[in-house]
Design an enzyme around this catalytic site. Structure first.
Site, short mmCIF file in Angstrom:
data_model
loop_
_atom_site.label_atom_id
_atom_site.label_comp_id
_atom_site.label_asym_id
_atom_site.label_seq_id
_atom_site.Cartn_x
_atom_site.Cartn_y
_atom_site.Cartn_z
N SER A 1 9.25 6.02 -3.58
CA SER A 1 9.30 5.06 -2.70
C SER A 1 8.17 5.38 -1.46
CB SER A 1 10.55 5.05 -1.84
OG SER A 1 10.31 4.28 -0.63
N SER A 2 7.24 4.52 -1.03
CA SER A 2 6.50 4.92 -0.02
C SER A 2 7.21 5.66 1.08
CB SER A 2 5.74 3.65 0.59
OG SER A 2 5.17 2.81 -0.66
N GLY B 1 0.62 -1.08 -0.11
CA GLY B 1 0.23 -0.14 0.05
C GLY B 1 0.94 1.26 0.09
N HIS C 1 4.44 2.04 -8.16
CA HIS C 1 3.37 0.90 -7.89
C HIS C 1 2.44 0.85 -9.19
CE1 HIS C 1 4.19 1.59 -3.75
NE2 HIS C 1 4.45 0.25 -3.69
N HIS D 1 2.25 4.88 -5.04
CA HIS D 1 2.63 6.01 -5.90
C HIS D 1 2.85 5.27 -7.33
CE1 HIS D 1 6.58 3.72 -5.59
NE2 HIS D 1 6.49 3.69 -4.28
#
Ligand code: PAF
Length: 294
Positions: free
Chosen positions: A182-183, A29, A35, A32
């Site tokens: 990156s998350s 989850g 993904h 961004h």
């Protein structure tokens, strides 16, 4: 887009089977553009099943499991806009049940880099990915090459356990200034975000040196480490051979990975670039054998 909120709903995936290869895009989850690029690549091949699960077993003590951003509603909206056929959102009980005694142990490719600084991390990744493969039964699974070591460790699991899935890696998506998406970039305030640019700059410095003819790994590593000066702590700045991530003994040649990891403010960040170095010159390459064939 089907939203499957638990393992009991997985039988609904039957409706997607047979309409081309079933493509799995596993995520934690906090989605961004990186993904979404995996989902789009997948959707060009067949119906995509994305999964959203912040996997507790891949976080070590003191790491950011509790802080990891959980943004389910926004994630579902992004996936719906990116041609996702189904999203599987399991609970911890769905994935681990009461006992969770049997786990996957990562092999040699997990020995260094993030595997050395995050003991047990890749065992947790492989265990959850193996479970997702078993539950979703995809024909293809796509992973982002920003997590290069993860891709290679999963490739080794698939080969060693004879799992019937084709792996693809998708190129890292970068911000206009070069920063890898990156998350964990969400942890960065403006000043830290600026300093975090040192990771992509370190890789550019390494790549430029190799492109200019430098073949001594230690020289390239020194240049990358020096470019990481603005970081609070450097975890690693290394050159490794692909796909085994071994150090190599002589001059840099063949398929190699330049990889960096550093802490900037509250975030531990990683980045990498895969290069093919031969007599014809130096060019960026994909990580996984099945991606280079596709
Ligand atoms: O890359 C990630 O987001 C995770 O490591 C993965 C592959 C979804 C397993 O939890």
């Amino acid at each position: 887009m089907m939203v499957l909120r638990g393992a009991a709903e997985l039988s609904a995936l039957g409706a997607l089977r047979g309409a081309g290869p079933l493509v799995l895009v596993p995520t934690m989850g906090a989605l961004h553009e990186g993904h979404l690029s995996l989902v789009r690549q997948g959707a060009s091949l067949g119906p995509v099943v994305a999964t959203i699960f912040v996997n507790p077993t891949q976080f070590g003590p003191g790491e950011d499991f509790d802080a990891y951003p959980r943004t389910l509603d926004a994630d579902l909206a992004l996936l719906a806009g990116a041609s996702t056929a189904a999203v599987f959102v399991p609970s911890v009980a769905d994935m681990y049940g009461a006992a969770g005694e049997v786990t996957v142990r990562a092999g040699r490719r997990a020995a260094g880099l993030c595997g050395a600084s995050r003991p047990g991390h890749f065992d947790g990744v492989l265990t959850v990915v193996a479970k997702l493969f078993g539950m979703v039964r995809p024909d293809i699974a796509i992973f982002g090459s920003k997590d290069a070591q993860q891709c290679l460790v999963i490739e080794q699991m698939v080969a060693d356990l004879r799992l019937p899935v084709t792996l693809l890696d998708a190129p890292t998506v970068r911000e206009p200034d070069g920063m890898a998406m990156s998350s964990r970039n969400r942890y960065l305030g403006a000043a830290d975000r600026e300093r975090a640019l040192c990771l992509s700059r370190a890789l550019a410095a390494g790549r430029d040196l190799v492109a200019a003819g430098e073949r001594v790994p230690a020289v390239v590593e020194r240049a990358m480490r020096s470019a990481l000066g603005p970081a609070d702590a450097v975890d690693y700045a290394v050159v490794r051979n692909l796909p085994e991530l071994d150090e190599g003994t002589g001059p840099l040649a063949g398929r190699v990975l330049l990889a960096v990891a550093a802490r900037v403010g509250p975030a531990r960040l990683i980045d990498n670039v895969a290069l093919r170095v031969d007599a014809a010159g130096v060019e960026e390459t994909r990580l996984l054998a099945s991606s280079t064939r596709s």
